[in-house]
Scaffold this motif. Structure first.
Motif, mmCIF file in Angstrom:
data_model
loop_
_atom_site.group_PDB
_atom_site.id
_atom_site.type_symbol
_atom_site.label_atom_id
_atom_site.label_comp_id
_atom_site.label_asym_id
_atom_site.label_seq_id
_atom_site.Cartn_x
_atom_site.Cartn_y
_atom_site.Cartn_z
ATOM 1 N N ALA A 147 5.972 -31.015 122.757
ATOM 2 C CA ALA A 147 6.884 -31.799 122.165
ATOM 3 C C ALA A 147 6.827 -33.436 122.181
ATOM 4 C CB ALA A 147 8.457 -31.264 121.991
ATOM 5 N N VAL A 148 6.874 -33.766 123.552
ATOM 6 C CA VAL A 148 6.930 -35.237 124.112
ATOM 7 C C VAL A 148 5.812 -35.761 123.393
ATOM 8 C CG1 VAL A 148 6.993 -36.882 125.489
ATOM 9 C CG2 VAL A 148 8.539 -34.949 125.491
ATOM 10 N N ALA A 149 4.490 -35.178 123.548
ATOM 11 C CA ALA A 149 3.237 -35.498 123.047
ATOM 12 C C ALA A 149 3.143 -35.662 121.573
ATOM 13 C CB ALA A 149 2.065 -34.667 123.702
ATOM 14 N N TYR A 195 4.998 -38.915 120.859
ATOM 15 C CA TYR A 195 4.150 -40.147 121.325
ATOM 16 C C TYR A 195 3.128 -40.450 120.211
ATOM 17 C CZ TYR A 195 1.292 -43.059 124.045
ATOM 18 O OH TYR A 195 0.410 -43.977 124.618
ATOM 19 N N ARG A 196 2.410 -39.474 119.768
ATOM 20 C CA ARG A 196 1.509 -39.506 118.601
ATOM 21 C C ARG A 196 1.964 -39.791 117.463
ATOM 22 N NH1 ARG A 196 -0.412 -34.445 120.363
ATOM 23 N NH2 ARG A 196 -0.299 -33.857 118.156
ATOM 24 N N ASP A 197 3.300 -40.010 117.174
ATOM 25 C CA ASP A 197 4.059 -40.138 116.099
ATOM 26 C C ASP A 197 3.823 -38.976 114.971
ATOM 27 O OD1 ASP A 197 5.719 -42.238 116.798
ATOM 28 O OD2 ASP A 197 3.784 -43.616 116.240
ATOM 29 N N VAL A 198 3.551 -37.754 115.209
ATOM 30 C CA VAL A 198 3.395 -36.794 114.193
ATOM 31 C C VAL A 198 4.560 -36.233 113.857
ATOM 32 C CG1 VAL A 198 0.907 -36.598 114.777
ATOM 33 C CG2 VAL A 198 2.544 -35.007 115.837
ATOM 34 N N LEU A 237 8.174 -32.482 111.442
ATOM 35 C CA LEU A 237 6.832 -33.210 111.423
ATOM 36 C C LEU A 237 6.911 -34.282 110.271
ATOM 37 C CD1 LEU A 237 4.342 -29.975 110.916
ATOM 38 C CD2 LEU A 237 4.883 -31.526 112.967
ATOM 39 N N VAL A 238 6.191 -35.525 110.290
ATOM 40 C CA VAL A 238 6.130 -36.479 109.527
ATOM 41 C C VAL A 238 5.377 -36.225 108.257
ATOM 42 C CG1 VAL A 238 5.318 -38.979 109.505
ATOM 43 C CG2 VAL A 238 6.300 -38.126 111.604
#
Length: 150
Positions: free
Chosen positions: A23-25, A28-31, A54-55
């Motif tokens: 989840a943190v990844a 961080y990746r802005d997904v 989700l974005v």
């Protein structure tokens, strides 16, 4: 291990669950962005997520059309049972195997019900009859329409 619920971009469809690290990844990746956080807890610069949204929207119609089945996940069992404990009626946060897995019970729609932590802990690895508990609901296999937000 902490699990984080991942919702589609419309925040209505539960896709799956991931580890806190995953989840943190995703953050961080802005997904994804935090939908609900755990009060008072952080993970680096982010609030500790209970759920992510989700974005970008992920189109999942194929999942239901081609398999003919909805995933039997914690989130979907809770939604099917209206977030109410099948034993006492209080707010449910877990799922319970009616016939425990330790006794050969399957993880299926007809063997799972929503349960509060107190009832789930009290029942342990017994059947409701052995624990002296009565089911207030009859589990059923839901359709996609049954799980839509009302």
């Amino acid at each position: 291990m902490d699990r984080v619920i991942v919702l589609n971009a419309d925040a209505h469809q539960v896709l799956h669950q991931v580890s806190l690290r995953h989840a943190v990844a995703m953050l961080y990746r802005d997904v994804a962005r935090v939908h609900q956080s755990v009060p008072g807890r952080t993970f680096g610069p982010y609030p500790q997520p209970h759920s992510l949204v989700l974005v970008s929207y992920v189109y999942t119609r194929w999942l239901y059309e081609h398999s003919g089945r909805l995933p039997c996940s914690l989130a979907n069992v809770l939604r099917r049972d209206g977030h109410a404990c099948a034993y006492c009626g209080r707010e449910a946060s877990t799922r319970d195997h009616i016939v425990p897995r330790s006794r050969g019970g399957p993880t299926s729609w007809l063997n799972l019900v929503a349960a509060c932590a107190a009832c789930n802990g009290y029942k342990r690895d017994r059947t409701p009859e052995q624990a002296g508990m009565r089911l207030r609901v009859q589990p059923f296999v839901p359709t996609a329409a049954d799980l839509r937000p009302r």
